[in-house]
Design a protein around this motif. Structure first.
Motif, PDB file in Angstrom:
ATOM      1  N   LEU A 102      17.864  34.449   8.463  1.00 46.16           N
ATOM      2  CA  LEU A 102      17.958  35.472   8.523  1.00 46.16           C
ATOM      3  C   LEU A 102      17.268  36.846   8.063  1.00 46.16           C
ATOM      4  CD1 LEU A 102      20.435  35.321  11.008  1.00 46.16           C
ATOM      5  CD2 LEU A 102      18.711  34.538  11.648  1.00 46.16           C
ATOM      6  N   ALA A 103      18.232  36.322   6.362  1.00 47.38           N
ATOM      7  CA  ALA A 103      18.169  37.092   5.486  1.00 47.38           C
ATOM      8  C   ALA A 103      16.499  37.533   4.914  1.00 47.38           C
ATOM      9  CB  ALA A 103      18.888  36.855   4.244  1.00 47.38           C
ATOM     10  N   ASP A 127      28.822  31.069   4.981  1.00 46.88           N
ATOM     11  CA  ASP A 127      29.549  32.765   4.142  1.00 46.88           C
ATOM     12  C   ASP A 127      30.877  32.772   4.770  1.00 46.88           C
ATOM     13  OD1 ASP A 127      28.343  34.032   6.172  1.00 46.88           O
ATOM     14  OD2 ASP A 127      27.214  35.041   4.261  1.00 46.88           O
ATOM     15  N   GLY A 128      30.706  32.666   6.433  1.00 50.29           N
ATOM     16  CA  GLY A 128      31.861  32.800   7.558  1.00 50.29           C
ATOM     17  C   GLY A 128      31.868  34.778   8.397  1.00 50.29           C
ATOM     18  N   ASP A 129      30.551  34.989   7.799  1.00 54.00           N
ATOM     19  CA  ASP A 129      30.059  36.743   8.042  1.00 54.00           C
ATOM     20  C   ASP A 129      29.671  36.567   9.109  1.00 54.00           C
ATOM     21  OD1 ASP A 129      31.403  37.097   5.954  1.00 54.00           O
ATOM     22  OD2 ASP A 129      29.976  37.777   4.090  1.00 54.00           O
ATOM     23  N   VAL A 130      28.785  35.946   9.664  1.00 57.64           N
ATOM     24  CA  VAL A 130      28.443  35.994  11.563  1.00 57.64           C
ATOM     25  C   VAL A 130      28.373  34.501  12.271  1.00 57.64           C
ATOM     26  CG1 VAL A 130      26.450  37.526   9.960  1.00 57.64           C
ATOM     27  CG2 VAL A 130      26.080  35.205  10.537  1.00 57.64           C
ATOM     28  N   LEU A 131      28.376  34.672  12.950  1.00 52.90           N
ATOM     29  CA  LEU A 131      28.357  33.687  14.151  1.00 52.90           C
ATOM     30  C   LEU A 131      27.217  34.213  15.252  1.00 52.90           C
ATOM     31  CD1 LEU A 131      29.961  32.193  15.773  1.00 52.90           C
ATOM     32  CD2 LEU A 131      31.170  34.331  17.328  1.00 52.90           C
ATOM     33  N   CYS A 177      24.526  36.564   4.631  1.00 55.44           N
ATOM     34  CA  CYS A 177      23.778  36.847   6.012  1.00 55.44           C
ATOM     35  C   CYS A 177      23.811  38.865   6.476  1.00 55.44           C
ATOM     36  CB  CYS A 177      24.796  35.974   7.580  1.00 55.44           C
ATOM     37  SG  CYS A 177      23.907  34.688   7.229  1.00 55.44           S
ATOM     38  N   LEU A 178      24.944  39.491   5.259  1.00 55.62           N
ATOM     39  CA  LEU A 178      26.028  40.595   5.984  1.00 55.62           C
ATOM     40  C   LEU A 178      24.632  41.401   5.028  1.00 55.62           C
ATOM     41  CD1 LEU A 178      29.017  41.173   7.717  1.00 55.62           C
ATOM     42  CD2 LEU A 178      27.131  40.755   8.641  1.00 55.62           C
ATOM     43  N   ASP A 179      24.273  40.466   3.293  1.00 62.51           N
ATOM     44  CA  ASP A 179      23.821  40.605   2.466  1.00 62.51           C
ATOM     45  C   ASP A 179      22.218  41.603   3.772  1.00 62.51           C
ATOM     46  OD1 ASP A 179      25.727  40.962   0.872  1.00 62.51           O
ATOM     47  OD2 ASP A 179      25.149  39.029   0.024  1.00 62.51           O
TER      48      ASP A 179
END
Length: 676
Positions: free
Chosen positions: A431-432, A361-365, A334-336
């Motif tokens: 989203l990616a 992956d726990g990176d975003v909500l 998600c943050l990549d």
């Protein structure tokens, strides 16, 4: 892992062969057992090497040097016959998948698993080198992913084939200078980590190695072996020697599921009938058919429980499939890669937040509000994207993230052409990749002019399979409708045949091949391919249903009890009762969650306090002791909705009083931060 071939030997030495694990540079490798002993990998030398004097001599030296080798991160030689007509060696074989299988089936390892992997393999090499040995053939297929840590699958026996005049066993992972030395082992260690991080052979995956490890891995890939650190240096730089950190829970659940299946196979009855005819494989763990034959097929599979399975390539695009359908999920984090821009303006201060859910992956909500679907970088405390402004808020259908990649499926409000009323449809947003897919469920959609020829149905539920390969979509029911659920192949976008006719309020997978539904009276488990009902559980008095795939448990409401049951047979494991049931007026269960990390069941009720006023009552029962941890907490935050971080790092919640989005301590339930 494969069933034994009719020409495979039934036993070697004292070991009965249970399945074929595969082949390496010089041997066929089998899973073997002997009475009272742990399982082993039996390496039986192939005929072309068994008659080669050079190989036999090299193999004998390798086996002799490695016998009695100490170390927790190298599989040891248990027994060997190097002088017989067909040499063989039995090597300890902890239960769990090989790294190659894990990555091949599910894509690169999550970032927080790479440091434990690096540390374990470095300690394994350091133990070998301290004993005066080199491995010479380290590559991902030679790495076992056990429940507690990773191990080298053997002490380097494949190098015997190279001693016999063959090339390096695995060129993509071999050092450029060739040969076998401590420095070549360090190069192969780095190349193996690159594979674990990027899913491609050799050092090409270096760019996917997390920054905190990338510099060290890059140094180990230096062309000049003199510039590479030693294995002892690696251990020291990685914080050892010490026991590597535990696997993240998502990865641990996958490894444990494979180990459980392997354990079942090893303790099962005979794999053959009295006539010697092999049993036909069964289907699905829930069906509890002939364990011996069944588990031989699924022994090495790592698809039982998935938190990050990969479909398609790693390019970050949704490639069209048959008939123009396309993949729903790409494997970027998600943050990549966030394809949607940051919102033009922050959310209104008085907007109410609902339905928080963490990405795999726990990176975003993700959260829903009247202003749309919000994606949060919760660690930074900022909203980073708002893919749509039409998410349904307050419906019983909540957003769901895919078990890998960064696709979120939401209940989206749609206003059909020519109709006065709006409907709620499932809509997936990658989203990616920046792609989105409308998921109509088993109903005819609008024509080319956007007109619906029959009354559209609202979505009732949707859920991904643990391996991410399937998405079940359930619709509302209407008189005359033949079926209201279908299962979508997330790799191609194609939908299966419609199934299930009765109105279902919850649809959630219990394993890769079966999903559960709840009518409010009956919980049923269905075959995802055929729609056949394989089990039912009576006693549900509410539409709530949650599943802990890793623990093979489900939870539901039965009158005044929250029941925790075994998925495989519906047997009640335990139950929890609220003392306030006797006094509360019209309690409504709003939230029900199983926390597998802490072995806790969370529940939240909305209760009437009179005069049109309502209150929230929250509970967090320890499954082992029955203690209500929420009641024991000093200053817990009252919430309406709760979301668990996949690694147990934090809780996200919407507050009961004013629907703020907050982060809570998962142990004390105290406020950590307010995001909105």
């Amino acid at each position: 892992m494969f069933p034994l071939h009719p020409h495979d030997p039934p036993s070697v030495g004292p070991y009965r062969l249970r399945a074929r694990l595969g082949e390496d540079a010089y041997a066929r490798v089998y899973l073997g057992t002997a009475d009272g002993r742990d399982p082993v990998a039996v390496k039986v030398v192939r005929p072309e090497y068994a008659t080669d004097p050079g190989f036999r001599s090299a193999f004998s030296r390798q086996v002799g040097a490695a016998q009695g080798l100490p170390g927790r991160h190298v599989c040891s030689i248990r027994e060997a016959d190097v002088g017989g007509a067909v040499p063989w060696a039995a090597v300890s074989r902890p239960l769990g998948p090989a790294l190659t299988d894990l990555v091949r089936e599910h894509g690169p390892l999550p970032a927080d698993a790479l440091h434990p992997l690096a540390q374990a393999l470095a300690q394994g090499l350091a133990d070998l080198h301290a004993a005066g040995l080199v491995h010479g053939s380290l590559w991902p297929d030679g790495v076992l992913m056990a429940s507690r840590s990773a191990l080298l699958a053997d002490p380097g026996l494949e190098w015997a084939a190279s001693d016999a005049g063959q090339r390096a066993p695995h060129p993509a992972f071999a050092a450029p200078e060739g040969g076998a030395s401590p420095a070549t082992d360090v190069f192969s260690w780095a190349a193996t980590l690159c594979y674990a991080a990027g899913g491609v052979e050799g050092p090409a995956g270096l760019a996917r190695v997390p920054l905190q490890l990338r510099g060290l891995v890059d140094t180990c890939l230096k062309l000049d072996p003199r510039l590479r650190p030693s294995a002892v240096d690696l251990v020291r730089m990685l914080g050892g020697p010490t026991e590597p950190p535990a696997w993240p829970p998502r990865l641990r659940s996958v490894i444990d599921a494979v180990a459980d299946r392997q354990r079942n196979a090893l303790t099962s009855p005979s794999d053959t009938t009295d006539t010697g005819e092999r049993k036909r494989p069964g289907r699905g763990r829930l069906l509890a058919l002939g364990a011996g034959a069944l588990t031989l097929i699924v022994l090495g599979s790592v698809g039982a429980v998935i938190a990050y399975d990969r479909l398609g390539d790693s390019s970050g695009t949704n490639d069209p499939g048959p008939d123009g359908a396309s993949a729903l999920i790409t494997d970027a984090g998600c943050l990549d890669s966030m394809a949607y821009p940051a919102p033009d303006a922050p959310l209104s201060p008085d907007v109410s937040i609902a339905d928080p859910v963490f990405s795999a992956d726990g990176d975003v909500l993700a959260t829903a509000s009247s202003e749309g679907l919000s994606i949060w970088d919760w660690r930074e405390g900022e909203e980073i994207a708002r893919p749509t402004d039409s998410v349904s808020v307050g419906s019983r259908v909540s957003p769901v993230f895919s078990p890998f990649g960064c696709t979120v499926v939401i209940p989206e409000v749609v206003e059909p052409e020519g109709r006065d009323d709006s409907i709620i449809l499932a809509h997936g947003y990658d989203l990616a990749a920046g792609t989105d897919t409308e998921l109509l469920g088993p109903q005819d959609g609008p024509d080319e002019q956007g007109r619906w020829m029959s009354r559209p149905l609202n979505v009732q539920a949707f859920g991904f399979s643990p391996d991410g390969r399937r998405l079940a979509v359930t619709l509302d029911s209407r008189l005359g409708a033949e079926a209201n659920t279908h299962v979508v192949d997330t790799e191609t976008g194609e939908a299966g045949e419609p199934m299930l006719s009765r109105l279902q309020y919850t649809t959630t997978f219990v394993d890769d091949d079966h999903f559960a539904t709840n009518t409010g009276e009956e919980i049923a488990i269905w075959d995802a391919d055929t729609g056949e009902k394989v089990r039912e559980i009576r006693g549900s008095t509410d539409t709530s249903l949650v599943v802990d795939v890793a623990g093979s448990r489900l939870a539901y409401l039965d009158d005044d009890r929250i029941v925790l049951a075994d998925i495989s047979d519906g047997r009640e494991i335990t139950s929890f009762t609220r003392d306030e049931f006797e006094t509360d007026d019209s309690p409504t269960l709003l939230d029900l969650i199983i926390d597998p990390e802490r072995n806790v069941v969370h529940a939240n009720w909305l209760v009437s306090t009179g005069d049109a006023a309502w209150n929230h009552r929250s509970y967090a029962w320890d499954i082992e002791t029955g203690e209500d941890l929420w009641a024991a907490a000093e200053d817990p935050v009252r919430y309406s909705r709760l979301a668990l971080h996949p690694d147990g790092e934090v809780l996200a919640a919407t507050t009961a009083a004013d629907s703020r989005l907050v982060l809570l301590d998962p142990e004390t339930f105290e406020l950590i931060a307010t995001l909105h």
